[in-house]
Design a protein around this motif. Structure first.
Motif, PDB file in Angstrom:
ATOM      1  N   GLU A  30       0.815  -1.215   0.000  1.00  0.00           N
ATOM      2  CA  GLU A  30       0.000   0.000   0.000  1.00  0.00           C
ATOM      3  C   GLU A  30       0.850   1.267   0.000  1.00  0.00           C
ATOM      4  OE1 GLU A  30      -3.342  -0.032  -0.359  1.00  0.00           O
ATOM      5  OE2 GLU A  30      -3.103  -2.192  -0.562  1.00  0.00           O
ATOM      6  N   GLY A  31       2.160   1.119  -0.133  1.00  0.00           N
ATOM      7  CA  GLY A  31       3.073   2.255  -0.142  1.00  0.00           C
ATOM      8  C   GLY A  31       4.226   2.005   0.810  1.00  0.00           C
ATOM      9  N   ASP A  32       5.340   2.659   0.551  1.00  0.00           N
ATOM     10  CA  ASP A  32       6.515   2.471   1.399  1.00  0.00           C
ATOM     11  C   ASP A  32       6.231   2.911   2.824  1.00  0.00           C
ATOM     12  OD1 ASP A  32       7.847   1.579  -0.837  1.00  0.00           O
ATOM     13  OD2 ASP A  32       8.979   3.432  -1.136  1.00  0.00           O
ATOM     14  N   MET A  33       6.839   2.199   3.778  1.00  0.00           N
ATOM     15  CA  MET A  33       6.697   2.570   5.183  1.00  0.00           C
ATOM     16  C   MET A  33       8.033   2.371   5.884  1.00  0.00           C
ATOM     17  SD  MET A  33       4.482  -0.649   6.747  1.00  0.00           S
ATOM     18  CE  MET A  33       4.631  -0.202   8.466  1.00  0.00           C
ATOM     19  N   THR A  34       8.254   3.113   6.947  1.00  0.00           N
ATOM     20  CA  THR A  34       9.452   2.963   7.758  1.00  0.00           C
ATOM     21  C   THR A  34       9.043   2.470   9.133  1.00  0.00           C
ATOM     22  OG1 THR A  34      10.581   4.750   6.573  1.00  0.00           O
ATOM     23  CG2 THR A  34      11.464   4.143   8.727  1.00  0.00           C
ATOM     24  N   ALA A  35       9.624   1.346   9.532  1.00  0.00           N
ATOM     25  CA  ALA A  35       9.358   0.770  10.846  1.00  0.00           C
ATOM     26  C   ALA A  35      10.502   1.155  11.779  1.00  0.00           C
ATOM     27  CB  ALA A  35       9.244  -0.740  10.742  1.00  0.00           C
ATOM     28  N   LEU A  46       4.135  -7.294   1.211  1.00  0.00           N
ATOM     29  CA  LEU A  46       5.223  -6.633   0.504  1.00  0.00           C
ATOM     30  C   LEU A  46       4.984  -6.665  -0.992  1.00  0.00           C
ATOM     31  CD1 LEU A  46       8.285  -8.288   2.287  1.00  0.00           C
ATOM     32  CD2 LEU A  46       7.125  -6.175   2.908  1.00  0.00           C
ATOM     33  N   ARG A  47       5.461  -5.624  -1.670  1.00  0.00           N
ATOM     34  CA  ARG A  47       5.517  -5.642  -3.120  1.00  0.00           C
ATOM     35  C   ARG A  47       6.984  -5.764  -3.489  1.00  0.00           C
ATOM     36  NH1 ARG A  47       6.844  -0.761  -2.246  1.00  0.00           N
ATOM     37  NH2 ARG A  47       7.401   0.861  -3.665  1.00  0.00           N
ATOM     38  N   PRO A  48       7.313  -6.140  -4.700  1.00  0.00           N
ATOM     39  CA  PRO A  48       8.725  -6.187  -5.083  1.00  0.00           C
ATOM     40  C   PRO A  48       9.371  -4.814  -4.909  1.00  0.00           C
ATOM     41  CG  PRO A  48       7.395  -7.349  -6.694  1.00  0.00           C
ATOM     42  CD  PRO A  48       6.436  -6.636  -5.769  1.00  0.00           C
ATOM     43  N   GLY A  49      10.547  -4.822  -4.325  1.00  0.00           N
ATOM     44  CA  GLY A  49      11.260  -3.572  -4.094  1.00  0.00           C
ATOM     45  C   GLY A  49      12.490  -3.789  -3.244  1.00  0.00           C
ATOM     46  N   ILE A  50      13.013  -2.687  -2.718  1.00  0.00           N
ATOM     47  CA  ILE A  50      14.223  -2.744  -1.905  1.00  0.00           C
ATOM     48  C   ILE A  50      13.870  -2.484  -0.447  1.00  0.00           C
ATOM     49  CG2 ILE A  50      16.477  -1.708  -1.471  1.00  0.00           C
ATOM     50  CD1 ILE A  50      16.659  -1.208  -4.484  1.00  0.00           C
ATOM     51  N   VAL A  63      16.803  -6.955  -1.984  1.00  0.00           N
ATOM     52  CA  VAL A  63      15.702  -6.976  -2.945  1.00  0.00           C
ATOM     53  C   VAL A  63      14.732  -8.046  -2.480  1.00  0.00           C
ATOM     54  CG1 VAL A  63      15.022  -7.503  -5.312  1.00  0.00           C
ATOM     55  CG2 VAL A  63      17.093  -6.180  -4.880  1.00  0.00           C
ATOM     56  N   VAL A  64      13.460  -7.672  -2.337  1.00  0.00           N
ATOM     57  CA  VAL A  64      12.412  -8.636  -1.986  1.00  0.00           C
ATOM     58  C   VAL A  64      11.390  -8.657  -3.118  1.00  0.00           C
ATOM     59  CG1 VAL A  64      12.713  -8.413   0.515  1.00  0.00           C
ATOM     60  CG2 VAL A  64      11.106  -6.912  -0.657  1.00  0.00           C
ATOM     61  N   THR A  65      10.784  -9.810  -3.332  1.00  0.00           N
ATOM     62  CA  THR A  65       9.802  -9.918  -4.420  1.00  0.00           C
ATOM     63  C   THR A  65       8.382 -10.075  -3.927  1.00  0.00           C
ATOM     64  OG1 THR A  65      10.110 -12.305  -4.590  1.00  0.00           O
ATOM     65  CG2 THR A  65      11.502 -10.914  -5.999  1.00  0.00           C
ATOM     66  N   GLY A  66       8.189 -10.101  -2.639  1.00  0.00           N
ATOM     67  CA  GLY A  66       6.857 -10.256  -2.068  1.00  0.00           C
ATOM     68  C   GLY A  66       6.982 -10.878  -0.697  1.00  0.00           C
ATOM     69  N   GLY A  67       5.848 -11.108  -0.060  1.00  0.00           N
ATOM     70  CA  GLY A  67       5.835 -11.687   1.267  1.00  0.00           C
ATOM     71  C   GLY A  67       5.040 -10.802   2.202  1.00  0.00           C
ATOM     72  N   ASP A 122       6.551  -3.984 -10.951  1.00  0.00           N
ATOM     73  CA  ASP A 122       7.314  -3.634  -9.751  1.00  0.00           C
ATOM     74  C   ASP A 122       8.715  -4.236  -9.793  1.00  0.00           C
ATOM     75  OD1 ASP A 122       5.232  -2.129  -8.699  1.00  0.00           O
ATOM     76  OD2 ASP A 122       4.518  -3.720  -7.370  1.00  0.00           O
ATOM     77  N   VAL A 123       8.841  -5.478 -10.248  1.00  0.00           N
ATOM     78  CA  VAL A 123      10.159  -6.106 -10.361  1.00  0.00           C
ATOM     79  C   VAL A 123      11.001  -5.361 -11.398  1.00  0.00           C
ATOM     80  CG1 VAL A 123      11.414  -8.190 -11.046  1.00  0.00           C
ATOM     81  CG2 VAL A 123       9.417  -8.381  -9.568  1.00  0.00           C
ATOM     82  N   ILE A 124      10.397  -4.997 -12.521  1.00  0.00           N
ATOM     83  CA  ILE A 124      11.129  -4.251 -13.553  1.00  0.00           C
ATOM     84  C   ILE A 124      11.596  -2.907 -13.001  1.00  0.00           C
ATOM     85  CG2 ILE A 124      10.841  -3.049 -15.760  1.00  0.00           C
ATOM     86  CD1 ILE A 124       9.100  -5.472 -16.645  1.00  0.00           C
ATOM     87  N   ALA A 125      10.782  -2.266 -12.163  1.00  0.00           N
ATOM     88  CA  ALA A 125      11.132  -0.956 -11.603  1.00  0.00           C
ATOM     89  C   ALA A 125      12.328  -1.010 -10.659  1.00  0.00           C
ATOM     90  CB  ALA A 125       9.918  -0.357 -10.890  1.00  0.00           C
TER      91      ALA A 125
END
Length: 136
Positions: A30-35, A46-50, A63-67, A122-125
């Motif tokens: 749903e958007g980047d968050m900082t814990a 999670l969405r694919p990203g760093i 790099v994560v692809t989901g979860g 998302d993975v391509i990005a």
């Protein structure tokens, strides 16, 4: 000394990190968050990203692809696939894109097709932040 919390990052293949951390930037669906310590309890997919992890002495990027991530007194991230950014070269990145495209092809015209297509994008990005050539 900064306040810390326990952080664990695991994928089906292995445990990638278990440490006291200051903060973790999460590519949430749903958007980047900082814990950070004392964050309100939350569970997010999670969405694919760093995923960027800040300890008192260093930053580690993965790099994560989901979860999903579960945040309470500690933070646990259970990733579908996770790799240290330092281990990602063009070949590894291309394999991640190929895996995402295979999932999208299986979902084509079925339930979840739109989510699978977004996952591919998302993975391509992820190529840009990694300094790699984006797959087509």
């Amino acid at each position: 000394m900064a306040k810390t919390m326990q952080f664990d990052l695991v994928s089906p293949e292995r445990s990638l990190m278990s440490s006291q951390v200051v903060s973790v930037q999460i590519p949430a669906s749903e958007g980047d968050m900082t814990a950070m310590p004392d964050h309100a309890p939350a569970i997010t997919t999670l969405r694919p990203g760093i995923l960027s992890v800040q300890t008192e002495s260093e930053t580690s990027d993965f790099v994560v692809t989901g979860g999903f991530a579960e945040l309470g007194e500690s933070l646990s991230v259970l990733a579908e696939k996770a790799l240290p950014v330092a281990d990602i070269d063009q070949g590894a990145y291309d394999a991640l894109v190929a895996d995402a495209k295979a999932v999208a092809e299986m979902a084509k015209d079925g339930e979840g097709a739109a989510d699978a297509a977004k996952m591919v994008q998302d993975v391509i990005a992820v190529a840009g932040p990694l300094g790699l050539s984006a797959a087509s």
